[in-house]
Design an enzyme around this catalytic site. Structure first.
Site, PDB file in Angstrom:
ATOM      1  N   CYS A 132       5.470  -2.338   8.892  1.00 41.45           N
ATOM      2  CA  CYS A 132       5.901  -0.987   9.278  1.00 41.45           C
ATOM      3  C   CYS A 132       5.975  -0.834  10.799  1.00 41.45           C
ATOM      4  O   CYS A 132       5.317  -1.545  11.554  1.00 41.45           O
ATOM      5  CB  CYS A 132       4.950   0.046   8.695  1.00 41.45           C
ATOM      6  SG  CYS A 132       4.989   0.131   6.890  1.00 41.45           S
ATOM      7  N   CYS A 177       1.137  -8.071   6.236  1.00 38.17           N
ATOM      8  CA  CYS A 177       0.776  -6.684   5.922  1.00 38.17           C
ATOM      9  C   CYS A 177      -0.692  -6.446   5.638  1.00 38.17           C
ATOM     10  O   CYS A 177      -1.536  -7.329   5.789  1.00 38.17           O
ATOM     11  CB  CYS A 177       1.660  -6.190   4.782  1.00 38.17           C
ATOM     12  SG  CYS A 177       3.338  -5.831   5.332  1.00 38.17           S
ATOM     13  N   ASP A 178      -0.976  -5.239   5.163  1.00 38.60           N
ATOM     14  CA  ASP A 178      -2.304  -4.635   5.169  1.00 38.60           C
ATOM     15  C   ASP A 178      -3.404  -5.484   4.544  1.00 38.60           C
ATOM     16  O   ASP A 178      -4.519  -5.524   5.065  1.00 38.60           O
ATOM     17  CB  ASP A 178      -2.255  -3.289   4.445  1.00 38.60           C
ATOM     18  CG  ASP A 178      -1.350  -2.288   5.120  1.00 38.60           C
ATOM     19  OD1 ASP A 178      -0.296  -2.706   5.633  1.00 38.60           O
ATOM     20  OD2 ASP A 178      -1.680  -1.099   5.141  1.00 38.60           O
ATOM     21  N   SER A 212      -4.963   5.250   5.391  1.00 41.88           N
ATOM     22  CA  SER A 212      -3.930   4.366   5.901  1.00 41.88           C
ATOM     23  C   SER A 212      -4.037   4.305   7.421  1.00 41.88           C
ATOM     24  O   SER A 212      -4.490   5.259   8.071  1.00 41.88           O
ATOM     25  CB  SER A 212      -2.556   4.903   5.506  1.00 41.88           C
ATOM     26  OG  SER A 212      -1.541   4.312   6.273  1.00 41.88           O
ATOM     27  N   ASP A 244       0.822  -1.214   0.000  1.00 49.01           N
ATOM     28  CA  ASP A 244       0.000   0.000   0.000  1.00 49.01           C
ATOM     29  C   ASP A 244       0.853   1.260   0.000  1.00 49.01           C
ATOM     30  O   ASP A 244       0.480   2.274  -0.594  1.00 49.01           O
ATOM     31  CB  ASP A 244      -0.930  -0.006   1.211  1.00 49.01           C
ATOM     32  CG  ASP A 244      -2.137  -0.914   1.009  1.00 49.01           C
ATOM     33  OD1 ASP A 244      -2.262  -1.502  -0.081  1.00 49.01           O
ATOM     34  OD2 ASP A 244      -2.947  -1.049   1.939  1.00 49.01           O
TER      35      ASP A 244
END
Length: 617
Positions: free
Chosen positions: A182, A111-112, A489, A69
């Site tokens: 992250c 992740c996302d 986000s 992303d």
């Protein structure tokens, strides 16, 4: 393939991952991955496979990689982000079914969208043994900026706040290790936390530092847990209950998690055959649960996620929730024990004391300042996570991460109040150009950006971090608010209202706002009451009734239409999820609802867009 034929009669177990890129045996890159979150997960697959082999199982492995992303923010690549999650979950389910003798499934993701897709797919197989291995987090730099801040380098360079040399240096320093999600509590970290709170991981698995021995230990423990789960006849259906769903929502609130999980949690619930939570359920949970975790991006001290892990991670937060009388302690996890049993052991465990002490020795940080007892959290001014603004611009609701509004913007009673002139946009890139001062009239302090037509039907419900990061990191953005039918986000902060529904392309009044309208935003961060409303135009103020009448009579903004670059398969996703419960239902594919809509002729293609029908013919 070189496997010992004598072992092929063993019971098979499938390990699915989001592996991306290719590394040589010494760790050097042969081909790059899209992002750190899928670069090292092959090491977790290997560790789990070796452990399954040691236990007498027959490990199989397959992968469905995922996009980044961060890489696609502000580009048309973001149109594929949320639809990708559904597609990946479908493929992962097919891979599980394509190994018909599998005894259990291990899902590795970071992740996302990759991890929510993994969790959705795993939740579909209640009859199997299974568990999630979270991919962990990237270590932060000792000197430099985190991965959220460096995504604003372009905007800061445009305003002369950093030089090209400084930007290059900061960009290269952002990640102090090559793998993991992250360093902030964005969507990736929150998805890991929620998976553990659901009971789908071994204890203390979410947010482990990627590449470290303690991270590899999670893979070994997970393989052991799934093998034991199968031998004892336990299944995922024993774990995925309504109480487990409630625990996941409680943890989301206590951590101050990403608003994207308001989409992903209902999707996991749907896959597991549970009752999907409503906006009223989320509101109830967030009113009851204080935020306890002080991490990026919510503050106030903004600890990186690895410190949250060292402070105790999910078990530590669950311990506080139990002390508050909120936790469903009888809910079981994939290790076959209840949360009450696990927390009794965790409270006096060597692991807990050792890691908390290491945090103090290494970083000089008290673990209780990262995962705060409720009294300390209140003293630091930490408020509950999200609330849901309603009003004449969002009659079906919207979302704001109210805990992430800068405290300096609040009145003494803890309420954010703003009435500003609307600046209307229908494309994110036009907002960015205006914020950078590159085109037209620049957006200035005191204005409300209204970005309409960017929901599922318009852009696949893109994230708008290029906008929200500007409002956070640039001094000129501090007094500007955002209202949109797109999403954000997980690292976004400030007075940003998203998920506005109905979206403009479904007739939502956000698509009728014009430049110069007065938009009033009120967010009570303590009582979690909020509204977003049209209250006038220019120098003229309107009553609620007058504003409603204006919106009723106005035509839709003629510039609002599906983006010219919207992929045909994303347009298909938008229509199918719309009849499956839409945004609040998790943007899923519900077969019964889709079949009913098809039977009634309710799912069709736009008369102005023949790409979809042509691509499927």
């Amino acid at each position: 393939m070189g496997w010992d034929p004598a072992k092929t009669g063993r019971d098979p177990f499938l390990i699915l991952s989001t592996q991306g890129g290719m590394r040589a045996d010494d760790g050097t890159p042969v081909a790059l991955g899209y992002h750190t979150g899928h670069w090292e997960v092959g090491l977790l697959v290997r560790e789990a496979a070796l452990e399954l082999d040691r236990l007498g199982g027959l490990p199989f492995a397959a992968h469905v990689s995922d996009p980044c992303d961060g890489r696609t923010q502000g580009t048309t690549g973001m149109f594929d982000s949320l639809p990708y999650r559904n597609d990946a979950a479908l493929v992962l389910r097919r891979l599980v079914r394509s190994l018909p003798t599998r005894r259990g499934v291990i899902a590795v993701g970071t992740c996302d969208k990759g991890l929510p897709a993994m969790t959705m797919a795993l939740a579909s197989f209640g009859e199997l043994a299974g568990a999630v291995i979270p991919g962990g987090v990237t270590l932060p730099p000792r000197h430099g900026e985190d991965a959220g801040a460096v995504q604003t380098l372009g905007a800061r360079f445009a305003h002369g706040l950093v030089s090209l040399e400084e930007a290059a240096d900061l960009g290269c320093r952002a990640c102090a290790s090559p793998g993991g999600g992250c360093q902030f509590l964005g969507t990736a970290a929150t998805a890991q936390v929620v998976a553990e709170a659901f009971g789908l991981t071994v204890p203390h698995a979410a947010l482990a530092p990627s590449g470290q021995p303690i991270w590899l230990d999670v893979a070994r423990r997970t393989a052991q847990a799934v093998h034991e789960q199968w031998r004892e006849g336990r299944t995922l259906a024993d774990v995925l209950t309504q109480d487990a769903l409630e625990n996941a929502m409680l943890a989301h609130a206590a951590f101050g998690g990403s608003t994207n999980l308001l989409i992903h949690v209902p999707a996991v619930a749907h896959a597991a055959g549970l009752v999907r939570p409503t906006a009223a359920d989320w509101r109830r949970v967030n009113r009851a649960v204080p935020r306890l975790v002080d991490a990026l991006p919510n503050g106030p001290e903004n600890h990186p996620t690895v410190r949250v892990f060292l402070a105790g991670g999910v078990p530590e937060v669950m311990l506080h929730l139990r002390q508050l009388g909120l936790l469903n302690g009888a809910a079981r996890t994939v290790v076959g024990r209840t949360w009450d049993d696990l927390l009794d052991e965790w409270e006096d465990s060597e692991r807990r004391h050792r890691l908390r002490e290491r945090l103090r020795e290494q970083d000089g940080v008290d673990a209780d300042d990262v995962i705060c007892p409720p009294e300390r959290a209140r003293a630091k001014g930490m408020t509950s996570t999200v609330c849901f603004p309603a009003g004449n611009l969002a009659p079906n609701g919207s979302v704001i991460k109210s805990t992430a509004i800068d405290r300096g913007s609040l009145d003494p009673d803890g309420v954010y109040r703003m009435t500003g002139r609307a600046r209307v946009f229908t494309r994110e890139r036009d907002v960015i150009a205006a914020l950078k001062g590159q085109e037209g009239e620049p957006v200035v302090e005191g204005e409300v950006i209204v970005l309409a037509g960017r929901g599922p039907l318009g852009s696949g419900m893109e994230e708008t971090y290029q906008v929200t990061s500007f409002l956070r990191y640039l001094p000129t953005g501090r007094g500007i608010a955002l209202v949109t039918d797109a999403r954000f986000s997980g690292v976004s902060t400030g007075p940003c209202i998203g998920h506005v529904s109905p979206e403009a392309l479904e007739g939502g009044p956000i698509g009728k706002v014009v430049d110069g309208d007065l938009v009033r935003i009120v967010v009570d961060t303590r009582n979690l009451e909020a509204s977003v409303e049209l209250v006038g135009h220019g120098d003229e103020a309107w009553t609620a009734e007058a504003a409603a009448a204006v919106l009723e009579e106005r035509p839709m903004n003629p510039a609002i239409r599906p983006d010219d670059a919207l992929p045909a398969d994303t347009a298909l996703w938008a229509r199918l999820q719309s009849v499956s419960g839409g945004l609040w239902g998790g943007c899923v594919y519900d077969v019964e609802s889709i079949a009913a809509a098809l039977g009634a002729g309710a799912v069709d293609t736009p008369a102005t867009d023949n790409r979809l029908s042509g691509s499927l013919s």
